[in-house]
Write an enzyme that holds these catalytic residues in place. Structure first.
Site, PDB file in Angstrom:
ATOM      1  N   SER A   1      14.698 -14.612  27.058  1.00 46.56           N
ATOM      2  CA  SER A   1      13.531 -13.959  27.650  1.00 46.56           C
ATOM      3  C   SER A   1      12.775 -14.963  28.530  1.00 46.56           C
ATOM      4  CB  SER A   1      12.656 -13.349  26.557  1.00 46.56           C
ATOM      5  OG  SER A   1      11.739 -12.422  27.096  1.00 46.56           O
TER       6      SER A   1
ATOM      7  N   GLU B   1      17.335  -3.374  25.556  1.00 46.05           N
ATOM      8  CA  GLU B   1      16.220  -4.288  25.841  1.00 46.05           C
ATOM      9  C   GLU B   1      14.857  -3.589  25.777  1.00 46.05           C
ATOM     10  OE1 GLU B   1      16.559  -7.493  26.370  1.00 46.05           O
ATOM     11  OE2 GLU B   1      18.475  -7.932  27.352  1.00 46.05           O
TER      12      GLU B   1
ATOM     13  N   HIS C   1      15.671  -5.952  22.534  1.00 43.96           N
ATOM     14  CA  HIS C   1      15.395  -7.242  23.153  1.00 43.96           C
ATOM     15  C   HIS C   1      15.284  -8.332  22.086  1.00 43.96           C
ATOM     16  CE1 HIS C   1      13.771  -9.890  26.280  1.00 43.96           C
ATOM     17  NE2 HIS C   1      12.746 -10.184  25.506  1.00 43.96           N
TER      18      HIS C   1
END
Length: 532
Positions: free
Chosen positions: A199, A317, A411
């Protein structure tokens, strides 16, 4: 010269700033809370990281350092961790090393958290399982929020380089320099460092690949769920975003701080909380020194670090980041009308990929692909284009607790498998069951990740070969077991790439999560974009 000695009770390492005593955890030597830069507090707030002041005697390194200051999340989420100590004095790192390590590969981990949160002490990032495969694991803290990313004209004026912002990126580079100088004392090879992150950590990996200041400090890179979105410039408005200095000036006004001295006099915790409440958005800035252009331009020109790359994204995600996508409109007809209005000549291709008969799924897939799926392929394709081996993955694994919460492949859900930390997830995270099947998938991913750090080629014992992306658009799908495949998401890359290209050419539109029914009207086609 940095060196290490092993006593019966604890390892002692001689670093460039002084001696450190760590602890023994099984077959590993573990050092926690090692300062890699001087504390940037008080008058040093918003300064580049300075060298650590040397100490005498032996300094204990058996406890994690405090996390960098960050606000309490406004909304409860699966990512919310248990409270931890925080401080402005937070520039520390941790090392897990096999006792007998000598010139071992180094895995340098950068946490995610939108540049607002995260900590190297997070149990999710425990380096034990990776280090047990014969590599040295380093995890770092770096400055967050306004303390890490604020730009101001006054700060630029006091800088010899005339820049401000990007202090968190400077921290990451300083930590890499510390590794280059000291990691051989822990048994690591400073010439074989793999930078890795997820991320905002993956975002950081991309910027380290782009920055000349980081060149030569790493040999390989891993980017998990990175997002190559447009970023602000230091002094001028670009792509529809105010300059970083303008955003900083607006924050100072919101904090009723008349000058830089007033900002530096503020309590750091209160400043962080107030900046969050004021809507400050920490971004990495194009400052003309650390970073000279948008990431997409750097990679398109082939100016990034020429290193092997492993990168990928997850199938779900946006299932856990629902705030990044709009709610579905009232009907399929309204959806189709909105897409045609916004995407014009590309609407047919868009609706083919994101059809109206599955509105919720199409909407979250739209944002997923604009942020993460396209970025992974862009990175892999551009690294392949400069002659570097590049490996693409797609994490599409579900397990009972995640699937029951409608969070299949969410995610960051690959992280407990990459680190082997099923027992280290946050309290609200869907619990990974400790079963033979889940352990096999984790063992495979640990194998691929650590072998890539070792040689630049991901290999896992007893698992399929992971082919380079190459001309066959090959990738590895992590579903229940690793499955090599080809041509991930046909048509997705071409469509998103065209959208990004047109927005770049127009100069007045950002490219991020403003897609689908949230999109502004797409600029017209240009010959330059048609040739992509």
């Amino acid at each position: 010269m940095p060196s290490t000695t092993q006593t019966t009770s604890a390892p002692v390492v001689n670093t460039s700033a002084g001696r450190l005593q760590g602890s023994v955890e099984g077959a590993l030597n573990v050092f926690k809370g090692i300062p890699y830069a001087a504390p940037p507090v008080g008058a040093l707030r918003w300064k580049p990281p300075a060298p650590v002041q040397a100490w005498s005697g032996v300094r204990k390194s058996t406890e994690f350092g405090p996390a960098c200051l960050q606000p309490k999340p406004k909304l409860s989420s699966i990512y919310e961790a248990k409270p931890v100590p925080m401080s402005e004095d937070c520039l520390t790192l941790n090392v897990w090393a096999p006792k007998n390590a000598h010139n071992a590969p180094v895995f340098f981990w950068i946490y995610g958290g939108a540049l607002w949160g995260g900590a190297s002490r997070d149990p999710l990032y425990d380096g034990k399982r990776l280090a047990e495969r014969g590599i040295v694991v380093v995890s770092i803290n770096y400055r967050l929020g306004p303390l890490g990313w604020l730009a101001l004209p006054a700060l630029s004026a006091e800088s010899p380089l005339g820049i401000s912002g990007n202090y968190g990126l400077m921290d990451q580079i300083a930590a890499l320099r510390w590794v280059k100088t000291n990691i051989n004392a822990f048994g690591g090879d400073p010439a074989n460092v793999t930078i890795a992150g997820e991320s905002a950590g993956g975002l950081s990996v991309m910027y380290l690949m782009a920055s000349q200041e980081a060149r030569g400090l790493f040999a390989k890179a891993i980017a998990e769920s990175a997002y190559m979105i447009s970023m602000p410039a230091l002094k001028e408005s670009v792509h529809g975003a105010p300059s970083a200095e303008q955003s900083g000036t607006q924050l100072a006004a919101a904090l009723h701080a008349p000058n830089l001295a007033a900002l530096r006099a503020m309590d750091a915790g209160e400043l962080t909380r107030a900046a969050s409440d004021a809507g400050f958005a920490p971004w990495i800035t194009i400052d003309g020194h650390l970073l000279t252009k948008q990431l997409v331009d750097t990679f398109e020109k082939g100016e990034q670090a020429p290193v092997p790359l492993l990168a990928g994204s997850n199938s779900g995600e946006i299932r856990s980041l629902r705030v990044l996508a709009p709610q579905p409109p009232a009907s399929a007809a309204i959806y189709e009308s909105m897409i045609r209005e916004r995407y014009g000549d590309l609407a047919h291709d868009f609706l083919h990929l994101y059809p109206s008969n599955h509105l919720e799924e199409s909407i979250i897939a739209t944002t997923r692909d604009a942020l993460y799926s396209w970025t992974a392929q862009e990175l892999i394709r551009k690294q392949t284009a400069i002659g570097q081996p590049a490996y693409l993955y797609f994490f599409d694994h579900g397990y009972p607790a995640a699937d029951a919460a409608k969070l299949h492949g969410f995610h960051a859900s690959e992280l407990p498998f990459v680190f082997g930390t099923f027992d280290g997830t946050p309290p609200l995270w869907p619990k990974v069951p400790d079963t033979a099947n889940e352990r096999r998938l984790s063992d495979a991913m640990i194998g691929y990740w650590t072998s890539f750090a070792r040689t630049g080629k991901p290999v896992a014992k007893g698992e399929p070969d992971w082919p380079v992306f190459g001309s066959n658009d090959a990738y590895m799908a992590f579903i229940h077991v690793p499955q090599p495949s080809q041509h991930l998401m046909p048509g997705m890359y071409k469509l998103v790439n065209e959208v990004v290209c047109r927005r770049r050419a127009s100069g007045d539109q950002p490219w991020n999560w403003n897609v689908g029914i949230w999109a502004p009207k797409l600029p017209a086609a240009t010959p330059e974009c048609a040739s992509h």
